[in-house]
Design a protein around this motif. Sequence first.
Motif: not given
Length: 137
Positions: A14-39
Amino acid sequence: MTRPPARTNIAGSSPWEGLVGYSRAVRVGPHVHVAGTTATVLGVAAHPGDPAAQTRVALGIIAGALAQAGAELRHVVRTRIYVTDISQWEAIGRAHGEVFGEIRPAASMVQVSALIDPEHLVEIEADAYVWDESGGP
């Protein structure tokens, strides 16, 4: 004292990840959180005007992020679907059901006034819990 589980940030395209400061997904232990994803493909909204097709593309991007995090679609326990036109709920819901019909995560669909690009009609978040085949995290 117990050491916290390792954190893994999964980058996307995504062109916004660096600008906004987020990751597509983050895994901590068994938990995976996927950021808001568009087409968004190569920085451009795919399938303008077609919310079902945009849903399929977003879910494909989510599947790729999950794979990079060591998870699968079957591990998804929650999705949140943000749409700009709730009257398109059925087409969007059917596309979601093509992927999650047997998995059946908890899900929400809400209308929002706008997404980051006016061409985007759908944005999806996903949360997953990865377990091993013995039933543990």
